[in-house]
Design a protein around this motif. Sequence first.
Motif, PDB file in Angstrom:
ATOM      1  N   ASP A 265     -13.054  -3.184  91.493  1.00  0.00           N
ATOM      2  CA  ASP A 265     -14.258  -2.392  91.187  1.00  0.00           C
ATOM      3  C   ASP A 265     -15.166  -3.052  90.159  1.00  0.00           C
ATOM      4  O   ASP A 265     -15.769  -2.379  89.310  1.00  0.00           O
ATOM      5  CB  ASP A 265     -13.869  -0.981  90.720  1.00  0.00           C
ATOM      6  N   PHE A 266     -15.287  -4.373  90.237  1.00  0.00           N
ATOM      7  CA  PHE A 266     -16.252  -5.074  89.395  1.00  0.00           C
ATOM      8  C   PHE A 266     -17.676  -4.619  89.721  1.00  0.00           C
ATOM      9  O   PHE A 266     -18.529  -4.504  88.830  1.00  0.00           O
ATOM     10  CB  PHE A 266     -16.128  -6.585  89.608  1.00  0.00           C
ATOM     11  N   PHE A 267     -17.921  -4.348  91.004  1.00  0.00           N
ATOM     12  CA  PHE A 267     -19.251  -3.948  91.457  1.00  0.00           C
ATOM     13  C   PHE A 267     -19.339  -2.425  91.561  1.00  0.00           C
ATOM     14  O   PHE A 267     -18.405  -1.768  92.015  1.00  0.00           O
ATOM     15  CB  PHE A 267     -19.555  -4.564  92.832  1.00  0.00           C
ATOM     16  N   THR A 268     -20.460  -1.863  91.155  1.00  0.00           N
ATOM     17  CA  THR A 268     -20.655  -0.416  91.260  1.00  0.00           C
ATOM     18  C   THR A 268     -20.795  -0.014  92.720  1.00  0.00           C
ATOM     19  O   THR A 268     -21.208  -0.821  93.568  1.00  0.00           O
ATOM     20  CB  THR A 268     -21.899   0.027  90.485  1.00  0.00           C
ATOM     21  N   ALA A 269     -20.443   1.233  93.016  1.00  0.00           N
ATOM     22  CA  ALA A 269     -20.541   1.741  94.385  1.00  0.00           C
ATOM     23  C   ALA A 269     -21.971   1.580  94.901  1.00  0.00           C
ATOM     24  O   ALA A 269     -22.939   1.821  94.179  1.00  0.00           O
ATOM     25  CB  ALA A 269     -20.133   3.210  94.419  1.00  0.00           C
ATOM     26  N   GLY A 270     -22.061   1.145  96.150  1.00  0.00           N
ATOM     27  CA  GLY A 270     -23.366   0.957  96.768  1.00  0.00           C
ATOM     28  C   GLY A 270     -23.976  -0.416  96.557  1.00  0.00           C
ATOM     29  O   GLY A 270     -25.060  -0.697  97.083  1.00  0.00           O
ATOM     30  N   SER A 271     -23.295  -1.268  95.808  1.00  0.00           N
ATOM     31  CA  SER A 271     -23.819  -2.616  95.565  1.00  0.00           C
ATOM     32  C   SER A 271     -23.933  -3.392  96.872  1.00  0.00           C
ATOM     33  O   SER A 271     -23.070  -3.286  97.755  1.00  0.00           O
ATOM     34  CB  SER A 271     -22.920  -3.388  94.590  1.00  0.00           C
ATOM     35  N   ARG A 272     -24.980  -4.168  96.972  1.00  0.00           N
ATOM     36  CA  ARG A 272     -25.195  -5.013  98.159  1.00  0.00           C
ATOM     37  C   ARG A 272     -25.002  -6.473  97.739  1.00  0.00           C
ATOM     38  O   ARG A 272     -25.743  -6.985  96.898  1.00  0.00           O
ATOM     39  CB  ARG A 272     -26.602  -4.780  98.713  1.00  0.00           C
ATOM     40  N   ILE A 273     -24.010  -7.104  98.331  1.00  0.00           N
ATOM     41  CA  ILE A 273     -23.576  -8.444  97.920  1.00  0.00           C
ATOM     42  C   ILE A 273     -23.784  -9.423  99.074  1.00  0.00           C
ATOM     43  O   ILE A 273     -23.370  -9.144 100.208  1.00  0.00           O
ATOM     44  CB  ILE A 273     -22.088  -8.431  97.529  1.00  0.00           C
TER      45      ILE A 273
END
Length: 303
Positions: A265-273
């Motif tokens: 969970d380094f990236f917040t929910a909904g992040s576009r990578i």
Amino acid sequence: MKLPAISIPLTQIILDKNVELFLKREDLIHPYISGNKFWKLFHNVNSYLDQNPTEPLIITFGGAFSNHIAAVAALGKEFQLKTLGLIRGEELYDKWQENPTLKLAKENGMTFRFVTREAYRDKDALTQIAANEFPNALIIPEGGTNERAVEGVGYMLTDETKRFDYLCASVGTGGTIAGMSKFAEEKQKVLGFKVVADDSLYNTVLGYSKRRNFDLLEAHEGGYGKITDENIRFINNFKTKYEIQLDPIYTGKMLKKLFEMIETDFFTAGSRILAFHTGGLQGISGANDLLKKQNRGLINVVE
């Protein structure tokens, strides 16, 4: 003939986590002039050819398994240009035939000069010697990174890439991530995954990009060229699940680290990578040769 600008599709990587992950398949550009190597060479080669040089020659540097050496040799064959590789390790002088990368480069017309490891460390001196001997040659640094290479990497970013929050790529000499940093949208964060233990890379990237919109993360797993059993398992599992081949030195390590970050969970929910597949698949053959000698599991190859 000049290198053309090429549009590359995005492939979604389906995950269980609440983030979007896409892979830009730069590896599909060309079997050997692939990924970031194509774009690093783009402006360098086109600008050189625009000068209509007499007896054109491209000179560059690399190690025994260098993707850059393979790319320059393939480009030379395609453009009917002479190429010269200054290769690290004089012990390879009578053994290059046993190395898949050098054997392929030779088949594509490259000639070699093998340099002692000590002399190889002073690239400026080697560059000056080459420039004096071949004044009309195009001399490209190890890994292809220079100002024109960084400009070429800008073509990896398109209208399609603007919607992503994060841009991710592996880092060897810093040119690719510098180009992404320089040309990224204001809202975008650039993440570079270091496959070499080099503390100077941050300043190298900053020097080219002039922007502090990037972070560098350790992903080398013990050093450049080191291949762990965990790395092999990740690459083989990724190939089975997504039918995409990864290399063990660059994109394989980058995606393994990226998956670990997503899982924790380094990236917040909904992040576009958006991650970039920067090629390097030619190196798998040499890697598997080494793994065989070590009696270890091999990297499965997509047929």
